[in-house]
Scaffold this motif. Structure first.
Motif, PDB file in Angstrom:
ATOM      1  N   GLY A 212     -23.891  -5.164  -8.591  1.00  0.00           N
ATOM      2  CA  GLY A 212     -23.781  -3.908  -7.753  1.00  0.00           C
ATOM      3  C   GLY A 212     -22.325  -3.720  -6.872  1.00  0.00           C
ATOM      4  N   THR A 213     -21.611  -4.744  -7.007  1.00  0.00           N
ATOM      5  CA  THR A 213     -20.307  -4.861  -6.230  1.00  0.00           C
ATOM      6  C   THR A 213     -19.468  -3.970  -7.207  1.00  0.00           C
ATOM      7  OG1 THR A 213     -20.561  -7.128  -5.505  1.00  0.00           O
ATOM      8  CG2 THR A 213     -18.287  -6.283  -5.437  1.00  0.00           C
ATOM      9  N   ARG A 214     -18.687  -2.771  -6.281  1.00  0.00           N
ATOM     10  CA  ARG A 214     -17.865  -1.832  -7.149  1.00  0.00           C
ATOM     11  C   ARG A 214     -16.415  -2.753  -7.342  1.00  0.00           C
ATOM     12  NH1 ARG A 214     -17.791   3.350  -4.119  1.00  0.00           N
ATOM     13  NH2 ARG A 214     -17.707   1.867  -2.478  1.00  0.00           N
ATOM     14  N   ILE A 215     -15.822  -2.302  -8.306  1.00  0.00           N
ATOM     15  CA  ILE A 215     -14.072  -2.644  -8.400  1.00  0.00           C
ATOM     16  C   ILE A 215     -13.294  -1.649  -8.548  1.00  0.00           C
ATOM     17  CG2 ILE A 215     -12.749  -4.151  -9.834  1.00  0.00           C
ATOM     18  CD1 ILE A 215     -15.330  -5.687 -10.928  1.00  0.00           C
ATOM     19  N   ALA A 216     -12.376  -1.692  -7.684  1.00  0.00           N
ATOM     20  CA  ALA A 216     -11.221  -0.651  -7.810  1.00  0.00           C
ATOM     21  C   ALA A 216      -9.712  -1.255  -8.098  1.00  0.00           C
ATOM     22  CB  ALA A 216     -11.287   0.096  -6.504  1.00  0.00           C
ATOM     23  N   SER A 217      -9.028  -0.546  -8.815  1.00  0.00           N
ATOM     24  CA  SER A 217      -7.587  -1.065  -9.009  1.00  0.00           C
ATOM     25  C   SER A 217      -6.592  -0.238  -8.015  1.00  0.00           C
ATOM     26  CB  SER A 217      -7.414  -0.796 -10.847  1.00  0.00           C
ATOM     27  OG  SER A 217      -8.257  -1.378 -11.399  1.00  0.00           O
ATOM     28  N   ILE A 218      -5.769  -1.173  -7.737  1.00  0.00           N
ATOM     29  CA  ILE A 218      -4.531  -0.775  -7.351  1.00  0.00           C
ATOM     30  C   ILE A 218      -3.205  -1.539  -7.995  1.00  0.00           C
ATOM     31  CG2 ILE A 218      -5.525  -0.463  -4.972  1.00  0.00           C
ATOM     32  CD1 ILE A 218      -4.212  -2.860  -4.154  1.00  0.00           C
ATOM     33  N   THR A 219      -2.326  -1.028  -7.719  1.00  0.00           N
ATOM     34  CA  THR A 219      -0.977  -1.693  -8.422  1.00  0.00           C
ATOM     35  C   THR A 219       0.224  -2.062  -7.473  1.00  0.00           C
ATOM     36  OG1 THR A 219      -1.154  -0.074 -10.251  1.00  0.00           O
ATOM     37  CG2 THR A 219       0.965  -1.299  -9.925  1.00  0.00           C
ATOM     38  N   LEU A 220       0.584  -3.254  -7.470  1.00  0.00           N
ATOM     39  CA  LEU A 220       1.838  -3.968  -6.973  1.00  0.00           C
ATOM     40  C   LEU A 220       2.515  -4.787  -7.831  1.00  0.00           C
ATOM     41  CD1 LEU A 220       2.609  -4.991  -3.233  1.00  0.00           C
ATOM     42  CD2 LEU A 220       3.183  -6.470  -5.135  1.00  0.00           C
ATOM     43  N   HIS A 221       3.844  -4.256  -8.175  1.00  0.00           N
ATOM     44  CA  HIS A 221       4.693  -4.892  -9.060  1.00  0.00           C
ATOM     45  C   HIS A 221       5.168  -6.322  -8.361  1.00  0.00           C
ATOM     46  CE1 HIS A 221       3.722  -2.353 -12.168  1.00  0.00           C
ATOM     47  NE2 HIS A 221       4.421  -1.314 -11.688  1.00  0.00           N
ATOM     48  N   VAL A 222       4.576  -7.320  -8.849  1.00  0.00           N
ATOM     49  CA  VAL A 222       5.204  -8.512  -8.077  1.00  0.00           C
ATOM     50  C   VAL A 222       6.483  -8.944  -8.523  1.00  0.00           C
ATOM     51  CG1 VAL A 222       4.681 -11.013  -7.347  1.00  0.00           C
ATOM     52  CG2 VAL A 222       2.766  -9.401  -8.195  1.00  0.00           C
TER      53      VAL A 222
END
Length: 369
Positions: A212-222
């Motif tokens: 039930g845990t939701r997953i969201a994507s963000i971006t940081l270019h290392v």
């Protein structure tokens, strides 16, 4: 004393520790979820020893897990100076305007504008040429590819995986193309992996979703600056490198909904933390307040961040963090210590060494609750 080394009474000294060289992982485990996982509870000060496969047990249906979907590009370039035959090495940093690349460069002598570099692909064959077009104020070089092929295709064909120097002295194995990439990598642009994410497999992600845990994507270019040592004696004097980050309005909405229902924002890696906290400290002029001591709310964000999280920073959005074990005297170690607390993290690192945990990019992890 070397002028580039911190003085003995430097603010950096408390962030040093001795690590036996055999603790530095040179390869990932065949099963990513078999890596060890240290569980740190900030309220009780307790330390537990588990495995990555146990990670879902510490999540709830109210939580939102934030992952960094950046994709590592084959940024390490090898070649020779076309005119002299002299050896040359470079590291792609970013696209710099139209038709230009910004690179770090290493060769004998000084490259001249108009000079060309012949690249050698990983199989040892001569590839395309780059023409020197200038220098930046940071003394990196600007080059123009002679080829009209897609730039990312060129890098994919001619570049090598830019694994860190503490892994096989930076020499790529063919297996690194898959191993040094998260299973959810999507947005090309990183020159180093968001290493906490390397522990996840698709079945583990599915188990998290089923809970039930939701997953969201963000971006940081290392960027390459993630490995840059701190040489200033005072932390506030360190010039932090800038990295591109992108957080959408939809992710902001999910974060706000999670907070409102009493859930936690569980950040996967220091890169996710840095992006989240940058978006949580945006000033009206678009700059980022580095203290965290404001009442701003998280906002959608696209741009570069040079946020250096250090004491006494107040975290605004991040409630829990999964992270690997980091280099001594590094900005990443300082971030983690700021989040988890000095006493607890010092004990954790000492215990990890005693228990022979595997350190750095291909190593084990800790979950700070």
């Amino acid at each position: 004393m070397n002028k580039n080394m911190p003085c003995p009474d430097s603010e950096l000294t408390p962030y040093d520790y001795e690590l036996p060289i055999e603790c530095i992982a040179q390869e990932p485990l065949p099963d990513r979820t078999a890596a060890r996982l240290m569980i740190l509870d900030r309220k009780s000060g307790s330390i537990q020893h588990k495995h990555i496969r146990d990670f879902p047990d510490y999540l709830t249906p109210n939580d939102l897990m934030i992952i960094n979907d950046t994709r590592v590009i084959p940024a390490r370039l090898i070649g020779f100076r076309s005119k002299t035959g002299g050896h040359w090495e470079g590291l792609f940093l970013r696209f710099y305007g139209k038709d230009l690349w910004e690179l770090m460069s290493k060769t004998r002598g000084k490259l001249q504008n108009g000079e060309r570099i012949s690249l050698i692909d990983p199989s040892g064959n001569k590839g395309e040429e780059l023409e020197i077009a200038g220098r930046t104020e940071n003394q990196t070089i600007l080059v123009k590819p002679i080829s009209t092929a897609d730039p990312l295709d060129l890098l994919d064909r001619l570049g090598r995986v830019p694994i860190p120097p503490y892994i096989r002295s930076g020499i790529m194995n063919p297996s690194d193309k898959e191993n040094y990439q998260t299973v959810y990598a999507a947005e090309p642009g990183a020159v180093a992996a968001p290493t906490a994410g390397l522990h996840f497999t698709k079945p583990l992600l599915e188990k998290i979703r089923q809970k039930g845990t939701r997953i969201a994507s963000i971006t940081l270019h290392v960027g390459a600056g993630t490995f840059r040592p701190i040489t200033a004696n005072r932390l506030e004097d360190h010039q932090m490198h800038a990295e591109y980050a992108h957080i959408t309005a939809d992710v902001v909405r999910q974060i706000e909904e999670t907070k409102n229902r009493g859930g936690r924002i569980v950040a996967i890696g220091t890169t996710s933390v840095r992006a989240l906290e940058s978006a949580s400290n945006l000033m009206p002029d678009g700059s980022i307040d580095s203290t965290g001591n404001n009442e701003f709310q998280i906002q959608a964000f696209t741009g570069e961040t040079n946020l250096f999280i250090r004491p006494p920073y107040r975290f605004k959005t991040t409630d829990a963090m999964l992270t690997n074990f980091h280099l001594p005297k590094s900005t990443l170690l300082i971030l983690v210590r700021t989040f988890g607390g000095d006493d607890l993290l010092k004990r954790a690192y000492q215990e990890a060494i005693q228990e022979k945990y595997r350190f750095y990019s291909y190593g084990d992890a800790m979950l700070i609750l």
